[in-house]
Structures are given as structure tokens and as C-alpha cells.
Design a protein around this motif. Structure first.
Motif, PDB file in Angstrom:
ATOM      1  N   THR A  35      10.002  26.517 -10.949  1.00  0.00           N
ATOM      2  CA  THR A  35       9.940  26.642  -9.498  1.00  0.00           C
ATOM      3  C   THR A  35      10.790  25.539  -8.897  1.00  0.00           C
ATOM      4  O   THR A  35      11.076  24.515  -9.534  1.00  0.00           O
ATOM      5  CB  THR A  35       8.500  26.489  -8.971  1.00  0.00           C
ATOM      6  OG1 THR A  35       8.040  25.141  -9.205  1.00  0.00           O
ATOM      7  CG2 THR A  35       7.554  27.472  -9.642  1.00  0.00           C
ATOM      8  N   LEU A  36      11.206  25.751  -7.660  1.00  0.00           N
ATOM      9  CA  LEU A  36      11.967  24.711  -6.979  1.00  0.00           C
ATOM     10  C   LEU A  36      11.135  23.461  -6.800  1.00  0.00           C
ATOM     11  O   LEU A  36      11.653  22.341  -6.870  1.00  0.00           O
ATOM     12  CB  LEU A  36      12.457  25.239  -5.629  1.00  0.00           C
ATOM     13  CG  LEU A  36      13.584  26.284  -5.724  1.00  0.00           C
ATOM     14  CD1 LEU A  36      13.789  26.981  -4.389  1.00  0.00           C
ATOM     15  CD2 LEU A  36      14.883  25.634  -6.191  1.00  0.00           C
ATOM     16  N   ALA A  37       9.842  23.612  -6.586  1.00  0.00           N
ATOM     17  CA  ALA A  37       8.966  22.447  -6.423  1.00  0.00           C
ATOM     18  C   ALA A  37       8.950  21.602  -7.688  1.00  0.00           C
ATOM     19  O   ALA A  37       9.004  20.361  -7.624  1.00  0.00           O
ATOM     20  CB  ALA A  37       7.550  22.900  -6.068  1.00  0.00           C
ATOM     21  N   ARG A  38       8.894  22.238  -8.855  1.00  0.00           N
ATOM     22  CA  ARG A  38       8.870  21.476 -10.107  1.00  0.00           C
ATOM     23  C   ARG A  38      10.205  20.775 -10.347  1.00  0.00           C
ATOM     24  O   ARG A  38      10.243  19.624 -10.806  1.00  0.00           O
ATOM     25  CB  ARG A  38       8.541  22.396 -11.288  1.00  0.00           C
ATOM     26  CG  ARG A  38       7.117  22.910 -11.284  1.00  0.00           C
ATOM     27  CD  ARG A  38       6.591  23.165 -12.693  1.00  0.00           C
ATOM     28  NE  ARG A  38       7.359  24.148 -13.425  1.00  0.00           N
ATOM     29  CZ  ARG A  38       7.061  25.450 -13.480  1.00  0.00           C
ATOM     30  NH1 ARG A  38       6.024  25.911 -12.793  1.00  0.00           N
ATOM     31  NH2 ARG A  38       7.804  26.279 -14.186  1.00  0.00           N
ATOM     32  N   LEU A  39      11.291  21.466 -10.045  1.00  0.00           N
ATOM     33  CA  LEU A  39      12.606  20.847 -10.207  1.00  0.00           C
ATOM     34  C   LEU A  39      12.750  19.635  -9.298  1.00  0.00           C
ATOM     35  O   LEU A  39      13.285  18.597  -9.695  1.00  0.00           O
ATOM     36  CB  LEU A  39      13.707  21.865  -9.908  1.00  0.00           C
ATOM     37  CG  LEU A  39      13.833  23.039 -10.882  1.00  0.00           C
ATOM     38  CD1 LEU A  39      14.850  24.052 -10.361  1.00  0.00           C
ATOM     39  CD2 LEU A  39      14.232  22.557 -12.274  1.00  0.00           C
ATOM     40  N   ARG A  40      12.270  19.745  -8.079  1.00  0.00           N
ATOM     41  CA  ARG A  40      12.381  18.647  -7.123  1.00  0.00           C
ATOM     42  C   ARG A  40      11.460  17.505  -7.504  1.00  0.00           C
ATOM     43  O   ARG A  40      11.820  16.325  -7.369  1.00  0.00           O
ATOM     44  CB  ARG A  40      12.044  19.141  -5.712  1.00  0.00           C
ATOM     45  CG  ARG A  40      13.010  20.193  -5.192  1.00  0.00           C
ATOM     46  CD  ARG A  40      13.858  19.669  -4.038  1.00  0.00           C
ATOM     47  NE  ARG A  40      14.780  18.637  -4.437  1.00  0.00           N
ATOM     48  CZ  ARG A  40      16.100  18.712  -4.282  1.00  0.00           C
ATOM     49  NH1 ARG A  40      16.652  19.793  -3.782  1.00  0.00           N
ATOM     50  NH2 ARG A  40      16.881  17.723  -4.602  1.00  0.00           N
ATOM     51  N   ASP A  41      10.275  17.802  -7.995  1.00  0.00           N
ATOM     52  CA  ASP A  41       9.357  16.744  -8.408  1.00  0.00           C
ATOM     53  C   ASP A  41       9.936  15.925  -9.554  1.00  0.00           C
ATOM     54  O   ASP A  41       9.766  14.706  -9.613  1.00  0.00           O
ATOM     55  CB  ASP A  41       8.011  17.339  -8.831  1.00  0.00           C
ATOM     56  CG  ASP A  41       7.180  17.821  -7.654  1.00  0.00           C
ATOM     57  OD1 ASP A  41       7.498  17.430  -6.517  1.00  0.00           O
ATOM     58  OD2 ASP A  41       6.236  18.587  -7.880  1.00  0.00           O
ATOM     59  N   ALA A  42      10.624  16.607 -10.469  1.00  0.00           N
ATOM     60  CA  ALA A  42      11.188  15.911 -11.631  1.00  0.00           C
ATOM     61  C   ALA A  42      12.337  14.998 -11.232  1.00  0.00           C
ATOM     62  O   ALA A  42      12.457  13.875 -11.742  1.00  0.00           O
ATOM     63  CB  ALA A  42      11.657  16.924 -12.675  1.00  0.00           C
ATOM     64  N   ARG A  43      13.194  15.447 -10.320  1.00  0.00           N
ATOM     65  CA  ARG A  43      14.372  14.679  -9.891  1.00  0.00           C
ATOM     66  C   ARG A  43      14.555  14.860  -8.385  1.00  0.00           C
ATOM     67  O   ARG A  43      15.354  15.687  -7.940  1.00  0.00           O
ATOM     68  CB  ARG A  43      15.622  15.148 -10.627  1.00  0.00           C
ATOM     69  CG  ARG A  43      15.557  15.077 -12.141  1.00  0.00           C
ATOM     70  CD  ARG A  43      15.822  13.680 -12.644  1.00  0.00           C
ATOM     71  NE  ARG A  43      15.723  13.613 -14.090  1.00  0.00           N
ATOM     72  CZ  ARG A  43      15.950  12.527 -14.810  1.00  0.00           C
ATOM     73  NH1 ARG A  43      16.289  11.402 -14.195  1.00  0.00           N
ATOM     74  NH2 ARG A  43      15.831  12.536 -16.118  1.00  0.00           N
ATOM     75  N   PRO A  44      13.835  14.124  -7.563  1.00  0.00           N
ATOM     76  CA  PRO A  44      13.864  14.362  -6.112  1.00  0.00           C
ATOM     77  C   PRO A  44      15.246  14.252  -5.473  1.00  0.00           C
ATOM     78  O   PRO A  44      15.535  14.963  -4.503  1.00  0.00           O
ATOM     79  CB  PRO A  44      12.916  13.285  -5.569  1.00  0.00           C
ATOM     80  CG  PRO A  44      12.017  12.950  -6.709  1.00  0.00           C
ATOM     81  CD  PRO A  44      12.864  13.078  -7.937  1.00  0.00           C
ATOM     82  N   ALA A  45      16.093  13.377  -5.989  1.00  0.00           N
ATOM     83  CA  ALA A  45      17.390  13.148  -5.353  1.00  0.00           C
ATOM     84  C   ALA A  45      18.491  14.044  -5.910  1.00  0.00           C
ATOM     85  O   ALA A  45      19.611  14.028  -5.398  1.00  0.00           O
ATOM     86  CB  ALA A  45      17.799  11.683  -5.503  1.00  0.00           C
ATOM     87  N   GLN A  46      18.198  14.815  -6.939  1.00  0.00           N
ATOM     88  CA  GLN A  46      19.220  15.638  -7.581  1.00  0.00           C
ATOM     89  C   GLN A  46      19.414  16.957  -6.843  1.00  0.00           C
ATOM     90  O   GLN A  46      18.448  17.663  -6.573  1.00  0.00           O
ATOM     91  CB  GLN A  46      18.818  15.921  -9.023  1.00  0.00           C
ATOM     92  CG  GLN A  46      19.799  16.786  -9.798  1.00  0.00           C
ATOM     93  CD  GLN A  46      19.176  17.275 -11.080  1.00  0.00           C
ATOM     94  OE1 GLN A  46      18.296  18.112 -11.070  1.00  0.00           O
ATOM     95  NE2 GLN A  46      19.611  16.703 -12.192  1.00  0.00           N
ATOM     96  N   PRO A  47      20.640  17.319  -6.504  1.00  0.00           N
ATOM     97  CA  PRO A  47      20.882  18.594  -5.823  1.00  0.00           C
ATOM     98  C   PRO A  47      20.557  19.792  -6.721  1.00  0.00           C
ATOM     99  O   PRO A  47      20.748  19.731  -7.936  1.00  0.00           O
ATOM    100  CB  PRO A  47      22.374  18.552  -5.486  1.00  0.00           C
ATOM    101  CG  PRO A  47      22.781  17.127  -5.629  1.00  0.00           C
ATOM    102  CD  PRO A  47      21.882  16.530  -6.656  1.00  0.00           C
TER     103      PRO A  47
END
Length: 231
Positions: free
Chosen positions: A59-71
């Protein structure tokens, strides 16, 4: 730079090849269920995946949680405005139709990744050095530094993060991805060679070793004597 590409479609497989041919380092994830593991353990400047993998593999939430600053860039099949808005609101930085021509797609990804580092154009200055991010060359006035691909990657990684500590593990992961890493002595030789290349500008730019922690690039502002970092 290094991109994580989830190769769950033919389009993304072709994208990986086009990126590699442009000189970009690519971490290829060919199993959708491994996307989260690659995202959390790797050091990437950008992640690209197909909209079909969302909900099914990650999910986008999991991707963002893992690397918040990564596009995060999502390719979607004929996305309508509502779906695009949903994905952007959920954490995607860019949503593109999957039929976008590869040259344009590569250019858009490069623009997204470099702007995440605060670099608007394809060139950037770091102290006395000028980086051409497209041709992957570094210039000192009228001289082009003689850098191997790996030396360039190390220097670019540090230059995009001036003043920030980078561990040896981060640098190795960036340069080699999940491939076989060299012996520690080999990496020490890389740093020694890189410092030799920068010897003539040591008063303005240096790569510091922080014992037991890693490395960082220090850029001295013109006219200062305290080692201030250029913004």
C-alpha cells in the motif's frame, strides 16, 4: 541515483532496462510480495510500481511509512481524475498512465527524484564542483574529473546530502544494491581515490570520516573560515 522498480508488468521491465541504459542504478524487484522488504532494507532515491500492485502486494501507506522522504511514482492503466486524486492523497508523488513513452517517463522520473533533493535542473553545484546529473560527469571549472562509475555514485550520493552523515552500509547499499559487496578494503581504496581526485579543492570541499559512524561531505561557504555548509 538508485531507483527501486517493482517489475510486475512488461512496461516496468522495459523501464528498468531504459533506466539502466541511462546510467541510473536500478534495484529490480520481480516479485510483488517482496516490494515492502526491498523498500525497507534498501537505500533508494525513488520507487516506481504499477497501480495493480497496490492493495495486492503493498500500500502507499506502507511505502511511505518505510521511507517518508522517498518519492513514489505509480503507473496506472488509463487512470481517471478521481483515481489519480485518490492515489496522490494516499501518498503517491506522481501518477502516470502506463502508456507514456519511455523517454518521457525516464525524464519525468529523473526530475522527480532530483527535486526531492532540492535540485531543480539537471545540473547542480556543490562547492567548486558542478555535477551534470544527466551525463553523470563532474566538472571543476574547465576540467572534467576522471571518475569511474562507482566513484561517481559515491560522490553524487554525498553531494546530494551535504553535511549529512552517511554510513558505510548506506553507501555500499546505494552503489551495489543487493549485489555482492566488495571487501571493506576495496571500499577504503574507493574513498582514497576519490579524495585524491578532490585534493585540489580540499579547502572548499572535503569528505570527512566520522570514526565508527561513516562519512559526510563538508562544503565551506566562500569567505567563511568555520566550515559552514552551503545551503
Amino acid at each position: 541515483m538508485r531507483y527501486l522498480v517493482a517489475e510486475t508488468t512488461w512496461k516496468l521491465m522495459g523501464l528498468s532496462q531504459a533506466l539502466a541504459e541511462s546510467g541510473t542504478l536500478v534495484t529490480r524487484c520481480d516479485q510483488g510480495e517482496d516490494i515492502d522488504a526491498f523498500q525497507s532494507t534498501g537505500e533508494h532515491d525513488l520507487v516506481v510500481l504499477d497501480a495493480g500492485a497496490l492493495g495486492k502486494h503493498t500500500t502507499l501507506a506502507r511505502l511511505r511509512d518505510a521511507r517518508p522522504a522517498q518519492p513514489v511514482c505509480v503507473l496506472a492503466r488509463q487512470p481517471d481524475h478521481r483515481k489519480v486524486a485518490e492515489m496522490l492523497n494516499a501518498g503517491a508523488d506522481m501518477v502516470l498512465p502506463e502508456d507514456i513513452p519511455l523517454p518521457e517517463l525516464v525524464a519525468r522520473l529523473h526530475a522527480l527524484s532530483r527535486r526531492a533533493h532540492g535540485v531543480a535542473l539537471g545540473e547542480m553545484d556543490c562547492g567548486p564542483l558542478r555535477f551534470d546529473l544527466e551525463s553523470r560527469r563532474v566538472h571543476l571549472e574547465d576540467v572534467t574529473l576522471s571518475l569511474s562509475p562507482k566513484l561517481y555514485e559515491i560522490l553524487e550520493f554525498l553531494a546530494l546530502r551535504p553535511g549529512r552523515l552517511a554510513t558505510r552500509e548506506q553507501l555500499l547499499n546505494h552503489v551495489y544494491g543487493f549485489e555482492n559487496e566488495p571487501a571493506p578494503r576495496v571500499f577504503d581504496v574507493y574513498l582514497c581515490n576519490l579524495r585524491t581526485q578532490l585534493a585540489n579543492v580540499a579547502g572548499a570541499l572535503t569528505i570527512e570520516t566520522v570514526r565508527g559512524s561513516g562519512y559526510r561531505m563538508m562544503v565551506r561557504e566562500a569567505g567563511t573560515a568555520d566550515g559552514s555548509i552551503a545551503a
